[in-house]
Structure formats: C-alpha cells, structure tokens
Write a protein that holds these residues in place. Structure first.
Motif, PDB file in Angstrom:
ATOM      1  N   ASN A  82       0.548  -7.251   7.077  1.00 24.33           N
ATOM      2  CA  ASN A  82       0.441  -6.356   8.218  1.00 24.33           C
ATOM      3  C   ASN A  82       1.398  -5.206   7.993  1.00 24.33           C
ATOM      4  O   ASN A  82       2.523  -5.391   7.543  1.00 24.33           O
ATOM      5  N   ASP A  83       0.965  -4.004   8.293  1.00 27.16           N
ATOM      6  CA  ASP A  83       1.675  -2.841   7.789  1.00 27.16           C
ATOM      7  C   ASP A  83       3.023  -2.583   8.457  1.00 27.16           C
ATOM      8  O   ASP A  83       4.058  -2.770   7.838  1.00 27.16           O
ATOM      9  N   ASN A 105       8.824  -0.281  23.962  1.00 24.09           N
ATOM     10  CA  ASN A 105       7.409  -0.409  23.615  1.00 24.09           C
ATOM     11  C   ASN A 105       7.301  -0.913  22.181  1.00 24.09           C
ATOM     12  O   ASN A 105       8.030  -0.453  21.302  1.00 24.09           O
ATOM     13  N   LEU A 106       6.398  -1.851  21.967  1.00 28.23           N
ATOM     14  CA  LEU A 106       6.170  -2.400  20.633  1.00 28.23           C
ATOM     15  C   LEU A 106       4.880  -1.808  20.069  1.00 28.23           C
ATOM     16  O   LEU A 106       3.826  -1.870  20.712  1.00 28.23           O
ATOM     17  N   TYR A 107       4.977  -1.213  18.889  1.00 34.98           N
ATOM     18  CA  TYR A 107       3.825  -0.578  18.249  1.00 34.98           C
ATOM     19  C   TYR A 107       3.458  -1.331  16.977  1.00 34.98           C
ATOM     20  O   TYR A 107       4.326  -1.615  16.142  1.00 34.98           O
ATOM     21  N   LEU A 108       2.186  -1.645  16.852  1.00 31.77           N
ATOM     22  CA  LEU A 108       1.664  -2.206  15.608  1.00 31.77           C
ATOM     23  C   LEU A 108       0.807  -1.136  14.954  1.00 31.77           C
ATOM     24  O   LEU A 108      -0.219  -0.728  15.515  1.00 31.77           O
ATOM     25  N   TYR A 109       1.241  -0.668  13.791  1.00 34.00           N
ATOM     26  CA  TYR A 109       0.508   0.343  13.026  1.00 34.00           C
ATOM     27  C   TYR A 109      -0.146  -0.345  11.832  1.00 34.00           C
ATOM     28  O   TYR A 109       0.526  -1.017  11.052  1.00 34.00           O
ATOM     29  N   GLU A 110      -1.457  -0.165  11.691  1.00 35.93           N
ATOM     30  CA  GLU A 110      -2.187  -0.727  10.556  1.00 35.93           C
ATOM     31  C   GLU A 110      -2.941   0.382   9.839  1.00 35.93           C
ATOM     32  O   GLU A 110      -3.493   1.284  10.487  1.00 35.93           O
ATOM     33  N   THR A 152       0.843  -1.192   0.000  1.00 33.46           N
ATOM     34  CA  THR A 152       0.000   0.000   0.000  1.00 33.46           C
ATOM     35  C   THR A 152       0.878   1.241   0.000  1.00 33.46           C
ATOM     36  O   THR A 152       2.040   1.203   0.426  1.00 33.46           O
ATOM     37  N   VAL A 153       0.314   2.352  -0.464  1.00 36.02           N
ATOM     38  CA  VAL A 153       1.050   3.613  -0.471  1.00 36.02           C
ATOM     39  C   VAL A 153       1.393   4.014   0.960  1.00 36.02           C
ATOM     40  O   VAL A 153       2.493   4.481   1.235  1.00 36.02           O
ATOM     41  N   PHE A 154       0.461   3.823   1.886  1.00 32.64           N
ATOM     42  CA  PHE A 154       0.701   4.159   3.289  1.00 32.64           C
ATOM     43  C   PHE A 154       1.916   3.413   3.820  1.00 32.64           C
ATOM     44  O   PHE A 154       2.813   3.992   4.427  1.00 32.64           O
ATOM     45  N   ARG A 155       1.957   2.116   3.588  1.00 25.17           N
ATOM     46  CA  ARG A 155       3.063   1.310   4.105  1.00 25.17           C
ATOM     47  C   ARG A 155       4.384   1.696   3.433  1.00 25.17           C
ATOM     48  O   ARG A 155       5.432   1.740   4.078  1.00 25.17           O
ATOM     49  N   MET A 156       4.314   1.973   2.160  1.00 22.72           N
ATOM     50  CA  MET A 156       5.519   2.365   1.437  1.00 22.72           C
ATOM     51  C   MET A 156       6.072   3.683   1.987  1.00 22.72           C
ATOM     52  O   MET A 156       7.285   3.831   2.181  1.00 22.72           O
TER      53      MET A 156
END
Length: 294
Positions: free
Chosen positions: A71-72, A80-85, A26-30
């Motif tokens: 998954n992004d 701290n572990l962050y998961l960004y989607e 995705t553009v966001f992930r890129m």
C-alpha cells in the motif's frame, strides 16, 4: 514543545518510508515518500497551503502487502488520515483493499486502548485517494464505492467506503498538475516511457525516457540520484500493467465464448433451427455443435 494533533498517532516510520525488499516498490511511492513532495501533493489535492513538512506524519504500515505490492502512502495531518494509492491499471476493488488497510491502521493506533471502555475512542477521519495513470481512458475525477461490490443491496448501504480517483496522466487534471510540480513531472516521465515503448524494447524505452527527462530538467535531481532503481521499478511497473491488460482481455474473451456456447446450447434445446443455421448464428462449427449435443 506543544503537541501537534497528529502526534497522538505515532508510527514506527519516521520521515521517508524505508524500503522492504520483499515487494516491488514504485516510482510514485518513492517520489512521494519524501515528506516535502507529499506535502506539496496534499496541498494541491486539498487546495491548502501548508509549508512545514513536519505538519504531516507518515503512518504507512510497512507490513501491509497485497499481491506483492505495498500500500503506497498513509499519513495524518490535522487529525485527518489520508490513504494515497497509485494505480497503473483500472481497479474497482480499491475500496475493499482500502477497507482492509484502514482497519489495520486503526487497529495499530488503538492497540494499547480498550474498546470496551465507556468513553468514546477518537480516531482520525479517513480519506481515500487513488492516483491513476493507466492507459485505459477514464475521466479526470471519478469514484469507486465499496457498496458497488455488495450483492443484492436493498436500500442505503450500512457500510460505505468511497475512493476518489484522480487521473494523473499527462493532459489531465491541469489545475492539480499546476499546483504540484513533482506530480506534473512524474506524469511527463510516464508519458515519455509509453511513447518510446512504441518503437523500442521496454528496457531501451525506460533508459531513453530517463535520459530525456534529465536533459529537459524533469525530475532531474531525483533521476540522477536514483537512476538504476527508477529504471528497475519502471520496467516492473510497465510489465505488470501489460500483463494485467492481457489478463483482462483473456477474461473478456472467455466471457464472450461462454456466452456463445450458452446461446448455442439453448438453440439446440429448442430444436427450431438446423445445425447449419445455428452455426451461422453463433460462429461455431458443425462439429462443435454436435459435441454440445452429446
């Protein structure tokens, strides 16, 4: 050299996340696979002021693919572990997806350590953020909870996972956009794509949006450098969003129709109304009602 806290959780990925052509990126992930952009986004979300991108360790699992989409972003900063989607459609199942994903993350991190040891194995504290830019209207900030999926929950849930959802459509979360230029310009780009799709084909709309953004210095360097890939990704993302909308509409209509049929069956069983009156009440034809009687 002193070890940073996050160095205990090394990933096979260093720097920007490499592309895996078995899925559609995705553009966001890129955009936010770039550590400088990702740090800016983290600072904006958490009201922090980190300046060194190397304070952030990307630990995204390259083989964690769900429904053809990766998954992004996953990263560690200050233990701290962050998961960004990123989501372009409303998805209340994100807590369950994140539960699977965080389990895989922890399993990878503790792969060489024993969970049967008498000493407590420390793990980075998890945080779950979803960046939503779908066309369905939602609040600027809200939550999805894993416990919402539990059947017949009694009392406090024994397991919970909370995903904070941030609406990143243009015109929403002004303070967040003010503090992250890349996110603000990404929202402007998406808004332009949607604007042009009202009057032209999707391919033409994306092309026009890219050209206009470059002209107006919106993500200009990124779009010049990655023009062809961004156009391909955007077309895929918008098609996916539209297909999921159609699927939800079909599911809704199927649910309504099922409810009408159940009501008609109940009225027929009661035998209190004529077929003509049941037909007027439910919108079903006399022939359809006779078939239900068989």
């Amino acid at each position: 050299m002193a070890m940073r806290p996050q160095d205990s959780y090394k990933s096979t990925t260093a720097g920007a996340v490499s592309a895996n052509r078995n899925y559609k990126d995705t553009v966001f992930r890129m955009l936010f696979s770039d550590k400088k952009n990702l740090l800016s986004l983290y600072n904006a979300v958490n009201s922090r002021d980190y300046t060194n991108p190397d304070d952030l360790e990307i630990v995204t699992l390259e083989n964690a693919i769900y429904m053809g989409m990766k998954n992004d972003l996953a990263f560690i900063i200050d233990t701290n572990l962050y998961l960004y989607e990123h989501q372009s459609t409303y998805n209340p199942n994100m807590p369950l997806r994140d539960l699977f994903y965080i389990s895989s993350e922890y399993q990878k991190m503790l792969d060489q350590k024993s969970l049967y040891s008498s000493s407590l194995q420390k793990i980075p504290t998890p945080n779950f953020i979803e960046f939503y830019n779908g066309s369905d209207p939602v609040c600027d900030v809200f939550e999805h909870r894993l416990s919402s999926a539990f059947e017949h929950l009694s009392g406090e849930p024994k397991l919970e996972l909370i995903v904070t959802v941030l609406n990143i459509n243009e015109g929403h979360n002004a303070l967040l956009m003010e503090h992250c230029k890349t996110l603000r310009e990404y929202a402007q780009y998406v808004a332009k794509v949607r604007k042009y799709t009202a009057d032209m084909s999707l391919n033409e709309a994306v092309e026009c949006a890219v050209d206009e953004c470059i002209k107006e210095n919106i993500l200009a360097d990124f779009l010049r450098k990655n023009r062809a890939e961004v156009i391909s990704m955007s077309i895929f993302e918008y098609d996916k969003e539209e297909e999921e909308k159609k699927l939800r509409k079909a599911e809704y209509e199927a649910g309504i129709q099922k409810g009408v049929l159940n009501t008609a069956r109940h009225l027929l069983e009661l035998n209190l109304l004529s077929l003509e009156n049941i037909s007027r009440a439910t919108g079903l034809s006399i022939d359809e009602l006779k078939k239900l009687q068989q």
